[in-house]
Design an enzyme around this catalytic site. Sequence first.
Site, mmCIF file in Angstrom:
data_model
loop_
_atom_site.group_PDB
_atom_site.id
_atom_site.type_symbol
_atom_site.label_atom_id
_atom_site.label_comp_id
_atom_site.label_asym_id
_atom_site.label_seq_id
_atom_site.Cartn_x
_atom_site.Cartn_y
_atom_site.Cartn_z
ATOM 1 N N THR A 1 4.462 5.582 -3.114
ATOM 2 C CA THR A 1 5.081 6.256 -2.160
ATOM 3 C C THR A 1 6.335 5.415 -1.616
ATOM 4 O O THR A 1 6.460 4.257 -1.870
ATOM 5 C CB THR A 1 3.929 6.203 -0.925
ATOM 6 O OG1 THR A 1 4.564 7.128 0.032
ATOM 7 C CG2 THR A 1 3.735 5.107 -0.458
ATOM 8 N N HIS B 1 -10.590 -3.946 -2.028
ATOM 9 C CA HIS B 1 -11.043 -5.065 -2.429
ATOM 10 C C HIS B 1 -12.328 -5.148 -3.114
ATOM 11 O O HIS B 1 -12.711 -6.308 -3.721
ATOM 12 C CB HIS B 1 -11.440 -5.581 -0.786
ATOM 13 C CG HIS B 1 -10.222 -6.626 -0.604
ATOM 14 N ND1 HIS B 1 -9.878 -7.725 -1.154
ATOM 15 C CD2 HIS B 1 -9.154 -6.666 0.464
ATOM 16 C CE1 HIS B 1 -8.954 -8.687 -0.834
ATOM 17 N NE2 HIS B 1 -8.776 -7.764 0.333
#
Length: 184
Positions: free
Chosen positions: A115, A167
Amino acid sequence: VSKLIRLRKQLIEQIDPNVKLTYLPFIIKAVTKALKNFPYFNASFDDDNHEIVLKKRYNIGIATATKHGLVVPVIKHADQKTILEIAIELEELVKKAHEQKLDLSDMQDGTFTITSTGAGGGWFATPIINYPEVAIFGAHAIKKRPIVIDDEIVIREMMGISITFDHRVIDGEPAGRFMHTVSQ
């Protein structure tokens, strides 16, 4: 990104003036090369089976803001394309996005998303992962900033970059190495 600015300027002088060569194709190439060194960034997490699925292709989604909302067209096999080929395909996909002419196939099979907040954007942002991918890279505005080189304060063109990662798959230390690789 001073070297990148010079390189882009040189290439613009050598290519077809109808081709729009932004910084994004260079970023796509750098990210794709980093993905090859860090395969867990080019992956998805299978929630049902609780397993990481490493992708063998490099299909880079480009988050594209339109007046109708955000879409993510995909540059398939970005690792096999030149910067110029990526620039041409990117321009075509962005045009189709703004004209609401993207096919479903133009937005499928992404393995990693980039992005960009664009030239008018901020220095940093926290992009949101494009599920089921496990990370997203943010490229932000290029601005002149003071930095220290050889104990001297100098002005250089700088670009903020950011990454958001899952994570369950990626830890901070490899994320730092991934970002260093992209910037190099």
